[in-house]
Design an enzyme around this catalytic site. Structure first.
Site, PDB file in Angstrom:
ATOM      1  N   THR A  35      53.775  45.561  25.634  1.00 46.90           N
ATOM      2  CA  THR A  35      54.949  45.794  24.791  1.00 46.90           C
ATOM      3  C   THR A  35      54.991  47.239  24.312  1.00 46.90           C
ATOM      4  O   THR A  35      56.072  47.799  24.120  1.00 46.90           O
ATOM      5  CB  THR A  35      54.970  44.836  23.582  1.00 46.90           C
ATOM      6  OG1 THR A  35      53.773  45.004  22.812  1.00 46.90           O
ATOM      7  CG2 THR A  35      55.088  43.385  24.032  1.00 46.90           C
ATOM      8  N   LEU A  95      51.472  38.243  26.150  1.00 48.90           N
ATOM      9  CA  LEU A  95      51.060  39.440  26.873  1.00 48.90           C
ATOM     10  C   LEU A  95      51.244  40.628  25.919  1.00 48.90           C
ATOM     11  O   LEU A  95      52.248  41.320  25.941  1.00 48.90           O
ATOM     12  CB  LEU A  95      51.897  39.606  28.138  1.00 48.90           C
ATOM     13  CG  LEU A  95      51.387  40.643  29.146  1.00 48.90           C
ATOM     14  CD1 LEU A  95      49.952  40.346  29.575  1.00 48.90           C
ATOM     15  CD2 LEU A  95      52.296  40.697  30.362  1.00 48.90           C
ATOM     16  N   HIS A  96      50.220  40.860  25.099  1.00 52.45           N
ATOM     17  CA  HIS A  96      50.367  41.735  23.944  1.00 52.45           C
ATOM     18  C   HIS A  96      50.640  43.207  24.289  1.00 52.45           C
ATOM     19  O   HIS A  96      51.660  43.784  23.913  1.00 52.45           O
ATOM     20  CB  HIS A  96      49.104  41.673  23.076  1.00 52.45           C
ATOM     21  CG  HIS A  96      48.692  40.297  22.681  1.00 52.45           C
ATOM     22  ND1 HIS A  96      49.327  39.596  21.680  1.00 52.45           N
ATOM     23  CD2 HIS A  96      47.703  39.489  23.149  1.00 52.45           C
ATOM     24  CE1 HIS A  96      48.735  38.410  21.537  1.00 52.45           C
ATOM     25  NE2 HIS A  96      47.751  38.329  22.418  1.00 52.45           N
ATOM     26  N   ASP A  97      49.691  43.839  24.963  1.00 46.18           N
ATOM     27  CA  ASP A  97      49.654  45.299  25.014  1.00 46.18           C
ATOM     28  C   ASP A  97      50.777  45.963  25.803  1.00 46.18           C
ATOM     29  O   ASP A  97      51.197  47.077  25.443  1.00 46.18           O
ATOM     30  CB  ASP A  97      48.298  45.761  25.536  1.00 46.18           C
ATOM     31  CG  ASP A  97      47.175  45.454  24.565  1.00 46.18           C
ATOM     32  OD1 ASP A  97      47.451  45.387  23.349  1.00 46.18           O
ATOM     33  OD2 ASP A  97      46.027  45.278  25.004  1.00 46.18           O
TER      34      ASP A  97
END
Length: 312
Positions: free
Chosen positions: A245, A241-243
């Site tokens: 962060t 769940l990249h963004d």
């Protein structure tokens, strides 16, 4: 405590949607606007998707501005194979009630940086850096007014996710990334090395769905679509769940750890185009220009994310 003022620059994308939700649910942050850029899908879809997400969150007061529809010097590369044809596959989409603003995203960012007190606005790019680089080139006077740039992009030990050496956001517009990393503005970089440690496991998605509110259920549906690509690719329970962060860092940086490094962007090699060359071990003597995050307490991250989205 005065909320931190942010502008979210984004190419939704299910994980971009998660970042927008986390920001809108967090009193520590004041979202001044959302700017869209072409990336995961073309600009017409990323701009619409940003409006859809803000409306799902009950925040139609948040203005959305459309920006660059192509990279600075290259043909647009998109990622429908990951995000689906709409960019937000997994839920039923609709036309947002609030129309897009008529002001271009780049002009909005420039005007906002000139209007707000210097050093009070943080830029949060979640996609290719085309809008941000255009701001820098068009209005160099605003660069010193930026508080910080916190971005999702790049990778080092983890390698790439669109080529063996390049992460998607940087690969799409490496020339823009090179401009941004060369500004001297304080940069915090969330690379694949950290985002691949926050996995949307079945248990975590079920916890999110159990919140029961519209944004949580919509996000759970999106994640069940989004994670299928990475589960097959990496053989994991859930996908990165990249963004979000980026947003979690602004709320609770103690969840993360990393170090200041020099980061250079490869723009000349066909083999490693878009690679972020991180001098993690400080062997080059080049000046540090970014705080590169490498580790995260994934349980604390998801506790924060699930609790906050449940507030919307």
């Amino acid at each position: 405590m005065t909320p931190r003022k942010i502008i979210i620059d984004t190419d939704p994308g299910q994980d971009d949607a998660a970042a927008i939700m986390l920001a809108l649910a967090s009193p520590e942050l004041e979202v001044l606007g959302v700017t869209a850029v072409a990336g995961n899908v073309p600009l017409a879809l990323t701009a619409r998707n940003a409006g859809i997400v803000t409306e799902i969150c009950g925040r139609s007061d948040i203005a959305v501005y459309a920006g660059a529809d192509r990279p600075l010097a290259r043909k647009l590369v998109t990622a429908e194979h990951v995000h689906g044809k709409t960019g937000l596959d997994g839920i039923d989409l609709f036309e947002p009630a609030r129309p897009l603003e008529t002001v271009h995203a780049v002009d909005f960012i420039i005007e906002t940086l000139r209007r707000e007190p210097a050093g009070t606005v943080t830029l949060c790019p979640l996609g290719p850096l085309t809008n941000i680089a255009t701001v820098i080139e068009r209005a160099p006077d605003v660069v010193e007014r930026i508080k910080e740039i916190v971005l999702m992009g790049g990778g080092y030990f983890e390698g790439g996710n669109i080529t063996p050496s390049a992460e998607f956001n940087i690969y799409v517009d490496p020339e823009a990334a090179k401009i941004v990393f060369g500004t001297g503005v304080a940069i915090t970089m969330m690379p694949l090395d950290v985002t691949h440690k926050v996995l949307t496991t079945r248990v975590r998605v079920e916890r999110l769905r159990a919140n029961g509110n519209r944004p949580s259920v919509a996000m759970a549906d999106m994640l069940e679509f989004f994670e299928r690509f990475d589960e097959e690719k990496y053989g994991t329970d859930g996908g990165p769940l990249h963004d979000p962060t980026v947003i979690a860092w602004l709320i609770d940086p103690g969840i993360f750890s990393g170090r200041s490094c020099n980061v250079e962007i490869e723009t000349g090699s066909d083999l490693t185009l878009g690679a972020t060359v991180v001098d993690w071990w400080k062997v080059t003597g080049r000046t540090e220009n970014a705080f590169v995050v490498r580790d995260v307490d994934a349980d604390r991250f998801f506790d924060l994310f699930i609790e906050r989205v449940g507030r919307l």
